[in-house]
Design an enzyme around this catalytic site. Structure first.
Site, short mmCIF file in Angstrom:
data_model
loop_
_atom_site.label_atom_id
_atom_site.label_comp_id
_atom_site.label_asym_id
_atom_site.label_seq_id
_atom_site.Cartn_x
_atom_site.Cartn_y
_atom_site.Cartn_z
CD GLU A 229 -1.60 -2.36 2.02
OE1 GLU A 229 -0.36 -2.33 2.62
OE2 GLU A 229 -2.34 -3.19 2.10
CE1 TYR B 38 7.71 0.86 -2.89
CE2 TYR B 38 5.62 2.24 -2.84
CZ TYR B 38 6.73 1.44 -2.36
OH TYR B 38 7.02 1.91 -0.87
#
Length: 142
Positions: free
Chosen positions: A100, A112
């Site tokens: 998250e 990411y």
């Protein structure tokens, strides 16, 4: 820079770095002590400058936390930690790793994505202090 598994003596340094990086809600030292076997440390000149914590159940992984000391950001530390984390996930035969990230944290989401994570969902009001949605991202391990 050296990426290595966390050792027993690292818990205090990890806790101190956590307090700098996440002052609103830092993990206590006991969390790091319990996660040593699944934590990677970035070390430079004998100093802990970053870490990443992976948890997993069966073949499902989760990047629980990643942090880099403010004066070592934008120097490849997070990239090296994520590369190490993916290697660790492969060694553990994980099918995927999920994480998250705060909806407002575009630089982290871009990092990411650069490492193969894709947005797969959103968790409404996931974060507190301040309250904010989380973007759910997953990397399929091949």
């Amino acid at each position: 820079m050296l990426i290595r598994p966390a050792r027993e003596g690292d818990a205090a340094a990890l806790t101190a770095l956590e307090a700098v990086c996440f002052p609103a809600d830092p993990w206590p030292e006991r969390f790091f002590a319990a996660a040593l076997g699944r934590t990677l440390v970035a070390e430079e000149a004998g100093e802990v400058v970053g870490y990443a914590v992976l948890s997993y159940v069966m073949d499902e992984g989760s990047l629980d936390n990643i942090a880099v000391a403010p004066d070592h950001r934008r120097q490849g530390v997070a990239d090296a930690l994520l590369e190490g984390l993916v290697r660790l996930a492969r060694e553990r035969a994980l099918a995927f790793v999920t994480l998250e990230v705060r909806a407002s944290n575009g630089p982290a989401a871009a990092l990411y994505k650069k490492h193969g994570f894709a947005q797969v969902g959103r968790r409404t009001n996931y974060y507190e202090r301040p309250r904010e949605d989380a973007i759910l991202m997953t990397l399929v391990i091949v």
